[in-house]
Scaffold this active site. Structure first.
Site: not given
Ligand code: IPM
Ligand code: MG
Length: 365
Positions: A142, A193, A226, A250, A254
């Site tokens: 990042y 990884k 993975d 990240d 999700d």
């Molecule tokens: C998160 C989001 C952010 C990230 C974006 C909005 C920059 O996806 O907080 O998970 O990638 O960290």
């Molecule tokens: Mg995210």
């Protein structure tokens, strides 16, 4: 009761609607003598760009630095797809994380029993799920330099991102993960990884050393990222705490979010190092979901992740543990009673608006 300063950054899209529910909750807690919060509100993301031409103004950055906690909604939307990369909405959030030194991102994924049927996985796989992803938040790909696109002059371009970690960055996030594991089921999976990446080799080495020297009473397993993604959908309940880098965190968070039935359910806390004098950590609390521009302004958004993020603020910034438990309990209660926003709607349940969901949670309190 000592006054506590909150800085609210609703952001874009559904950010303003879900923040309104947190403001109602703060007003209720203050009025009933359970808290003494002062609030100030700023702009971040596209809304800051529209007003100031930047993703967050210097004035609002200063307010974030001065606050006891920042409560953040969401940023982004198609309206700002073509703004310069440096001032795109996400840049505001990344600057806050970096300048406040919020290296530890806590993303709990809890499956409320009432929602187990809402998951895309079978009830028995997710019911009772309680995992915590500890994501490194100020390093890795990042922020690594160089980060650029070169014109090679022959009609070709070369894009570079840099994945970089230093020992101290891995040490401090590993310590957070081990400390938190001790308040839970005492198990940590460290995910990287190392079969492909040098940063993964160092990650594995440093986490192992912290474990051996400081936290050998916690069970540690290493898992390739993975495989971790695959295991999260195969058998998520095998995990307690997962510690991982910025990018894998990240992605894995999700995936973990969807196990719980909806991305609209997941809160997060981003914490800095304790201040040498006061012991206080800088902190920002935000839902894991984004600004959902497609449903913004219609009163359809689920405010639960936002309200649960505020509950994390009560827990981690203000040591109001009982109140945090009460807010989380109120969320579980309204879900048990069958109130649902559209994203978690199930047969036989009552569909409610953003504001009705917020009101119901406050009524439970
Ligand atoms: C998160 C989001 C952010 C990230 C974006 C909005 C920059 O996806 O907080 O998970 O990638 O960290
Ligand atoms: Mg995210």
């Amino acid at each position: 009761m000592a006054q506590q300063k909150l800085f609210l950054l609703p952001g874009d899209g559904i950010g303003t609607e879900i923040m309104a529910e947190v403001e109602k909750l703060i007003a209720h807690l203050n009025a009933s003598g359970q808290s003494n919060f002062t609030t100030d509100t700023g702009l971040v993301g596209g809304s800051a760009y529209d007003a100031h031409g930047v993703a967050i103004s210097e004035e609002d950055m200063q307010k974030a630095l001065d606050a006891d906690a920042v409560i953040f909604g969401a940023v982004g939307g198609p309206k700002w797809d073509d703004v310069p990369y440096e001032v795109r909405p996400e840049a505001g959030l990344l600057r806050l994380r970096k300048d406040l030194g919020l290296f530890a991102n806590l993303r709990p994924a809890i499956c409320y029993p009432a929602l187990a049927d809402g998951s895309s996985l079978k009830r028995e796989i997710v019911e009772g799920l309680d995992i915590l992803i500890v994501r490194e938040l100020t390093g890795g790909v990042y922020f690594g330099e160089p980060k650029e696109i070169h014109d090679l002059g022959d009609g070709q371009k070369r894009a570079i991102d840099t994945q970089v970690y230093e020992t101290y960055e891995i040490e401090r996030i590993a310590r957070v993960a081990f400390d938190l594991a001790k308040t839970r089921d005492n198990r940590v999976h460290s995910s990287e990884k190392r079969n492909v990446m040098k940063s993964g080799v160092l990650w594995h080495e440093v986490v192992s050393a912290i474990h051996q020297n400081e936290h050998s009473d916690v069970q540690l397993d290493h898992i390739l990222a993975d495989n971790c993604a695959m295991q999260l959908v195969r058998n998520p309940k095998q995990f307690d705490v997962i510690v991982t880098d910025n990018l894998f965190g990240d992605i894995l968070s999700d995936a973990a979010a969807m196990l719980t039935g909806s991305l609209g359910m997941l809160p997060s806390a981003s914490l800095g190092a304790p201040d040498a004098e006061t012991g206080k950590r800088k902190a920002l609390y935000e839902p894991v979901h984004g600004s959902a521009p497609d449903i913004a302004g219609q009163g359809m958004a689920n405010p639960i992740a936002m309200i649960a993020s505020f509950a994390m603020a009560l827990r981690y910034s203000f040591e109001m543990i009982e109140l945090a438990d009460k807010v989380e309990g109120a969320i579980a209660d309204v879900l048990y009673e069958g109130l649902r926003t559209g994203d978690i709607m199930q047969d036989g349940c009552k569909k409610v608006t953003t504001a009705e969901m917020g009101d119901a949670i406050i009524a439970k309190l």
